[in-house]
Design a protein around this motif. Structure first.
Motif, PDB file in Angstrom:
ATOM      1  N   ASP A   1       0.632  -1.417   0.168  1.00 45.57           N
ATOM      2  CA  ASP A   1       0.173   0.060  -0.034  1.00 45.57           C
ATOM      3  C   ASP A   1       0.960   1.310  -0.115  1.00 45.57           C
ATOM      4  O   ASP A   1       1.858   1.228   0.656  1.00 45.57           O
ATOM      5  N   ILE A   2       0.462   2.253  -0.814  1.00 44.14           N
ATOM      6  CA  ILE A   2       1.002   3.673  -0.860  1.00 44.14           C
ATOM      7  C   ILE A   2       0.129   4.617   0.212  1.00 44.14           C
ATOM      8  O   ILE A   2      -1.219   4.539   0.166  1.00 44.14           O
ATOM      9  N   LYS A   3       0.796   4.941   1.383  1.00 42.84           N
ATOM     10  CA  LYS A   3       0.165   5.960   1.987  1.00 42.84           C
ATOM     11  C   LYS A   3      -0.129   7.228   1.405  1.00 42.84           C
ATOM     12  O   LYS A   3       0.972   7.886   0.966  1.00 42.84           O
ATOM     13  N   LYS A   4      -1.132   7.996   1.703  1.00 42.08           N
ATOM     14  CA  LYS A   4      -1.714   9.123   0.936  1.00 42.08           C
ATOM     15  C   LYS A   4      -1.947  10.233   2.029  1.00 42.08           C
ATOM     16  O   LYS A   4      -2.318   9.985   3.186  1.00 42.08           O
ATOM     17  N   ILE A   5      -2.392  11.418   1.574  1.00 45.00           N
ATOM     18  CA  ILE A   5      -3.015  12.518   2.363  1.00 45.00           C
ATOM     19  C   ILE A   5      -4.430  12.120   2.811  1.00 45.00           C
ATOM     20  O   ILE A   5      -4.878  12.672   3.693  1.00 45.00           O
ATOM     21  N   GLY A   6      -4.999  11.257   1.847  1.00 42.71           N
ATOM     22  CA  GLY A   6      -6.444  10.935   2.167  1.00 42.71           C
ATOM     23  C   GLY A   6      -6.745   9.548   1.318  1.00 42.71           C
ATOM     24  O   GLY A   6      -5.987   9.107   0.518  1.00 42.71           O
TER      25      GLY A   6
ATOM     26  N   ASN B   1      -7.280   6.617   2.331  1.00 42.02           N
ATOM     27  CA  ASN B   1      -6.533   5.398   2.772  1.00 42.02           C
ATOM     28  C   ASN B   1      -7.221   4.319   3.249  1.00 42.02           C
ATOM     29  O   ASN B   1      -6.631   3.159   3.496  1.00 42.02           O
ATOM     30  N   ALA B   2      -8.442   4.395   3.340  1.00 38.65           N
ATOM     31  CA  ALA B   2      -9.242   3.399   3.917  1.00 38.65           C
ATOM     32  C   ALA B   2      -9.266   2.445   2.740  1.00 38.65           C
ATOM     33  O   ALA B   2      -9.082   1.001   2.823  1.00 38.65           O
ATOM     34  N   GLN B   3      -9.476   2.716   1.506  1.00 35.69           N
ATOM     35  CA  GLN B   3      -9.116   1.948   0.219  1.00 35.69           C
ATOM     36  C   GLN B   3      -7.712   1.716   0.229  1.00 35.69           C
ATOM     37  O   GLN B   3      -7.044   2.395   0.538  1.00 35.69           O
ATOM     38  N   SER B   4      -7.583   0.909  -1.068  1.00 40.63           N
ATOM     39  CA  SER B   4      -6.042   0.461  -1.188  1.00 40.63           C
ATOM     40  C   SER B   4      -5.689   1.124  -2.670  1.00 40.63           C
ATOM     41  O   SER B   4      -6.325   0.899  -3.495  1.00 40.63           O
ATOM     42  N   THR B   5      -4.597   2.087  -2.464  1.00 39.84           N
ATOM     43  CA  THR B   5      -3.850   2.387  -3.488  1.00 39.84           C
ATOM     44  C   THR B   5      -2.349   1.821  -3.349  1.00 39.84           C
ATOM     45  O   THR B   5      -1.687   1.900  -2.280  1.00 39.84           O
ATOM     46  N   ALA B   6      -1.752   0.944  -4.173  1.00 38.63           N
ATOM     47  CA  ALA B   6      -0.828   0.313  -3.944  1.00 38.63           C
ATOM     48  C   ALA B   6       0.229  -0.085  -5.192  1.00 38.63           C
ATOM     49  O   ALA B   6      -0.096   0.553  -6.430  1.00 38.63           O
ATOM     50  N   GLN B   7       1.315  -0.493  -4.898  1.00 33.51           N
ATOM     51  CA  GLN B   7       2.414  -1.058  -5.801  1.00 33.51           C
ATOM     52  C   GLN B   7       2.068  -2.263  -6.145  1.00 33.51           C
ATOM     53  O   GLN B   7       1.659  -3.168  -4.932  1.00 33.51           O
ATOM     54  N   ILE B   8       2.365  -2.952  -7.023  1.00 28.37           N
ATOM     55  CA  ILE B   8       2.051  -4.278  -7.421  1.00 28.37           C
ATOM     56  C   ILE B   8       3.319  -4.811  -7.955  1.00 28.37           C
ATOM     57  O   ILE B   8       4.240  -4.232  -8.975  1.00 28.37           O
ATOM     58  N   PHE B   9       4.005  -5.834  -7.774  1.00 32.97           N
ATOM     59  CA  PHE B   9       5.335  -6.358  -8.053  1.00 32.97           C
ATOM     60  C   PHE B   9       5.095  -7.911  -8.652  1.00 32.97           C
ATOM     61  O   PHE B   9       4.459  -8.894  -8.317  1.00 32.97           O
ATOM     62  N   LEU B  10       5.485  -7.955 -10.018  1.00 32.65           N
ATOM     63  CA  LEU B  10       5.361  -9.141 -10.447  1.00 32.65           C
ATOM     64  C   LEU B  10       6.885  -9.748 -11.113  1.00 32.65           C
ATOM     65  O   LEU B  10       7.551  -8.960 -11.820  1.00 32.65           O
ATOM     66  N   ASP B  11       7.120 -10.780 -10.450  1.00 31.96           N
ATOM     67  CA  ASP B  11       8.504 -11.616 -10.854  1.00 31.96           C
ATOM     68  C   ASP B  11       8.543 -12.725 -11.505  1.00 31.96           C
ATOM     69  O   ASP B  11       8.201 -13.704 -10.769  1.00 31.96           O
TER      70      ASP B  11
END
Length: 378
Positions: free
Chosen positions: A192-197, A199-209
């Motif tokens: 998850d990426i923490k933001k100024i608002g 944050n209850a829903q998820s905004t994220a980085q996704i990693f595929l290896d």
């Protein structure tokens, strides 16, 4: 724009449900990350009102309504909580892509649970070094027999932590290609990426290896991902415009209520000319943004090209939200910066809006290109 009797009844019923059932629950967990079962619970309950299925055909499990009606419903949810509205946005757009471009097998497996709110999608387009320049995506998918092998990192992905599958935009030898990656079957990691608002829903980085996915999971034609993404942006941008309208409307409603209850110098502050000016401007800008948005939605419903109109709606809708929420804080005075009043939350959420799905500056370039025929991008 005037609502039909059916649209009015649908919106009124949803508004009562949101006020009675959803907002009290949401306020208990505001700004704290939702657990997956919490957001999934919101989604399945709201699916009964058509939030994830309204614009999709009945034979696929949808309600067969138009995008304009869907956006009216989306506005109601946004007025209550964008943390709940945003996952809905992604599910709706993902459903549109799978219905139009997915194979029979993919549609059979994912569409009905998606439209019922039982599973959650993510759309992977943005990357750490790639924002609006979609053609520069570096996430790579290489063919290995009957599989794609995918490696890369994507960021600013709504629903990331909650997602059951990812529609991943990949660079292939033939060009950009969309590939469905199932979290359980193929696997990917999120952070998850923490933001100024929001944050209850998820905004994220996704990693595929070196994630191995069957070629059968290709969405649409190999190498046609850029053209498919442009259609996604049209749908996403009218939703983003409604994001702004929702926040502006809630800010206006809170400002009207507060200005009627608060007194200064012997009278309600609603009677002070500078306060009246702020409320009048807020209301007019919100209505103008709504008209732009419904014009674009109507063009989508008629199957007309509307990249310019969607860009106008997204630009104006998200920018007027920033102004409306700021003015709401001013009207609330010192109370406007406290967490006891929701206008401070609205202002934090509004300032995010002009950035996703193409910044305001990108929207202006798109509009100018449509009008002049001169390409701003090389």
């Amino acid at each position: 724009m005037f609502k039909t009797e059916e649209q009015t009844m649908a919106c009124d019923s949803l508004r009562r449900f949101l006020e009675d059932q959803i907002e009290p629950e949401y306020l208990k967990v505001k700004d704290a990350p939702f657990e997956k079962e919490v957001i999934q619970g919101f989604m399945t309950r709201l699916a009964e009102f058509g939030l994830t299925s309204a614009p999709h055909p009945e034979e696929a499990g949808g309600m067969g309504l138009d995008w304009t009606t869907h956006l009216m419903l989306f506005e109601e949810v946004g007025v209550t909580a964008l943390d709940i509205a945003l996952p809905i946005l992604i599910n709706v757009v993902a459903g549109e892509i799978l219905l139009k471009l997915g194979s029979d097998e993919i549609r059979e497996k994912y569409i009905r649970p998606l439209l019922a709110g039982k599973i959650t999608a993510s759309m992977g387009i943005s990357e750490p070094s790639v924002g609006s320049d979609v053609a520069a995506v570096k996430t790579r998918a290489r063919r290995d027999g009957d599989d794609w092998v995918i490696s890369g990192e994507q960021t600013w992905i709504t629903n990331g932590r909650f997602s059951d599958f990812l529609i991943c935009t990949c660079a292939t030898d033939e060009g950009l290609t969309h590939i469905l990656v199932d979290r359980k079957e193929h696997g990917y990691e999120t952070r998850d990426i923490k933001k100024i608002g929001l944050n209850a829903q998820s905004t994220a980085q996704i990693f595929l290896d070196d994630v191995r996915v069957p070629v059968a999971n290709t969405i649409g034609e190999v190498g046609r991902g850029l053209q498919q993404t442009l259609v996604v942006f049209e749908r996403a941008r009218v939703h983003m415009a409604m994001w702004g309208i929702s926040l502006g409307r809630r800010a206006l409603e809170e400002s009207i209520k507060y200005s009627q209850e608060r007194s200064q110098h012997g009278k309600q502050i609603a009677g002070h000319q500078l306060i009246a000016d702020k409320i009048a401007v807020m209301a007019t800008e919100i209505d103008a943004a709504r008209l732009l948005t419904f014009r674009a939605a109507g063009m989508i419903d008629r199957g007309e090209r509307c990249d310019k109109e969607c860009a106008m709606a997204k630009w104006y809708g998200t920018e007027i939200a920033v102004n409306a929420t700021r003015q709401a804080m001013q009207i609330h005075g010192g109370n406007g910066v406290t967490t006891d009043f929701i206008v401070e939350r609205l202002a934090r959420e509004a300032i995010i809006g002009p950035i996703p799905d193409g910044t305001t500056e990108i929207q202006k370039l798109l509009i100018a290109r449509a009008l002049t025929g001169v390409q701003a991008f090389k």
